[in-house]
Design an enzyme around this catalytic site. Structure first.
Site, PDB file in Angstrom:
ATOM      1  N   PRO A   2       4.900   0.931  -1.562  1.00  0.00           N
ATOM      2  CA  PRO A   2       4.543   0.514  -2.522  1.00  0.00           C
ATOM      3  C   PRO A   2       3.227  -0.685  -2.394  1.00  0.00           C
ATOM      4  O   PRO A   2       3.076  -1.374  -1.603  1.00  0.00           O
ATOM      5  CB  PRO A   2       5.518  -1.171  -2.990  1.00  0.00           C
ATOM      6  N   GLU A   3       2.043  -0.482  -3.399  1.00  0.00           N
ATOM      7  CA  GLU A   3       1.242  -1.360  -3.422  1.00  0.00           C
ATOM      8  C   GLU A   3       1.745  -2.148  -4.935  1.00  0.00           C
ATOM      9  O   GLU A   3       2.749  -2.069  -5.206  1.00  0.00           O
ATOM     10  CB  GLU A   3       0.132  -0.507  -3.627  1.00  0.00           C
ATOM     11  N   LYS A  61       1.040  -7.796  -3.134  1.00  0.00           N
ATOM     12  CA  LYS A  61       2.431  -7.392  -2.549  1.00  0.00           C
ATOM     13  C   LYS A  61       3.367  -7.886  -2.707  1.00  0.00           C
ATOM     14  O   LYS A  61       4.343  -7.121  -1.847  1.00  0.00           O
ATOM     15  CB  LYS A  61       2.109  -5.804  -0.967  1.00  0.00           C
ATOM     16  N   ARG A 279      -6.347   6.870   9.241  1.00  0.00           N
ATOM     17  CA  ARG A 279      -5.748   6.969   8.293  1.00  0.00           C
ATOM     18  C   ARG A 279      -6.519   7.819   7.493  1.00  0.00           C
ATOM     19  O   ARG A 279      -8.026   7.818   7.878  1.00  0.00           O
ATOM     20  CB  ARG A 279      -4.548   5.792   7.455  1.00  0.00           C
TER      21      ARG A 279
END
Length: 296
Positions: A2-3, A61, A279
């Site tokens: 989720p952003e 967030k 990442r």
DNA sequence: ATGAGGACCTGCTCGC
DNA sequence: TGCGAGCAGGTCCTCA
């Protein structure tokens, strides 16, 4: 994962289904879910149990429910967290961490008691109870997130101040975009999409940015987030589920993220994947050339 | 003070 | 078939 748009969809769900109700006896099933609550799981449960919910708010967030005790129940979904409203007697989810029974409120069937559930596979998310402090405009903000910057969809977001702070940084652009104390709500996916849209490489030194580039980038961030929000909080991740348990995942055409070796929608050059901050970063090597003076 | 990098965590996929 | 390695990544913490 989720952003901001996904969290906003959850907030709207909470506003609809939880605001106006009260919590019954809260049960913490996994202590890690409340690890950021300084005084422990028992205190957490005691502080929430019996409280009425007056508002559902969000910054970046983070989202929180204001309680009629004057405190706030703060939530961060981490990478895999979900807030679900379920029938109280529905089978427990595999990764159910916290149960927050809801008392009946207007419009709810008292014969069908409901429960807010915090479900989180990877346990990066957490809940805690915190006091509210003034955010500078007279609005309450949980004290533990006072270092989190306003997000680009916040009416009080200060574009000039952001641009100035960004250019004062001595780091790579994507690292700055992910820095929640500079601008909040952006994660790995939207960062890559906004950079692709504004044709900037993730390693661009922040001090080399012009004001017009910052303006272009901010417009791209808003565009990408707005489009996701308009679709009901597309998350691009099947783990994301909104407050009613309905999957928020929709096939959405991403232009950069996850598109390794696939043609760039602008120029056809294969999108490349590079590792950055342990990442992935995806970019078009032609539309988003690595700056000559890139760091590292 | 500031920036960089690792730790945390689980489940899935891939290759040997 | 089994198993270990790699990957996913938001935030906090530590170290330089």
């Amino acid at each position: 994962m989720p952003e901001l748009p996904e969290v906003e969809v959850v907030r709207r769900g909470l506003e609809k289904w939880v605001v106006g109700a009260s919590f019954g006896e809260v049960e913490v099933l996994h202590p890690r879910a409340v690890r950021r609550h300084a005084s422990g799981a028992a205190d957490f449960a005691a502080r929430v149990s019996g409280c009425g919910v007056t508002e559902a708010r969000r910054r970046g967030k983070y989202l929180w429910l204001t309680l009629d005790s004057g405190e706030a129940l703060l939530a961060h979904l981490g990478m895999s967290g979900q807030l679900l409203v379920q029938p109280r007697h529905a089978a427990a989810e595999r990764h159910l961490r916290v149960r927050l029974p809801l008392t009946a409120r207007q419009g709810h069937d008292p014969e069908a008691p409901q429960e807010l559930r915090f479900v989180d596979q990877r346990t990066f998310g957490h809940l805690l109870v915190d006091r509210l402090v003034d955010d500078g405009t007279g609005t309450g903000l949980p004290s533990v997130i006072s270092h989190i910057a306003r997000d680009p969809l916040d009416p009080a977001f200060d574009e000039d101040a952001f641009a100035a702070a960004l250019c004062r940084k001595r780091t790579e652009l994507k690292r700055a975009l992910l820095d929640q104390s500079l601008i909040s709500g952006i994660g790995n996916i939207y960062a890559d999409e906004a950079l692709w849209m504004s044709q900037l490489h993730w390693a661009t030194p922040t001090e080399a940015l012009s004001r017009s580039q910052v303006a272009t980038l901010l417009a791209a961030v808003r565009e990408v987030m707005g489009a996701a929000l308009a679709q009901g909080g597309t998350s691009f991740d099947s783990l994301y589920v909104n407050v009613n348990g309905e999957s928020g995942y929709f096939a959405r055409s991403l232009n950069a993220y996850g598109r390794n070796d696939q043609p760039c929608a602008r120029c056809g050059t294969p999108i490349q994947r590079e590792t950055f901050m342990n990442r992935s970063s995806y970019s078009c090597p032609r539309c988003q050339p690595r700056p000559r003076h890139a760091r590292a």
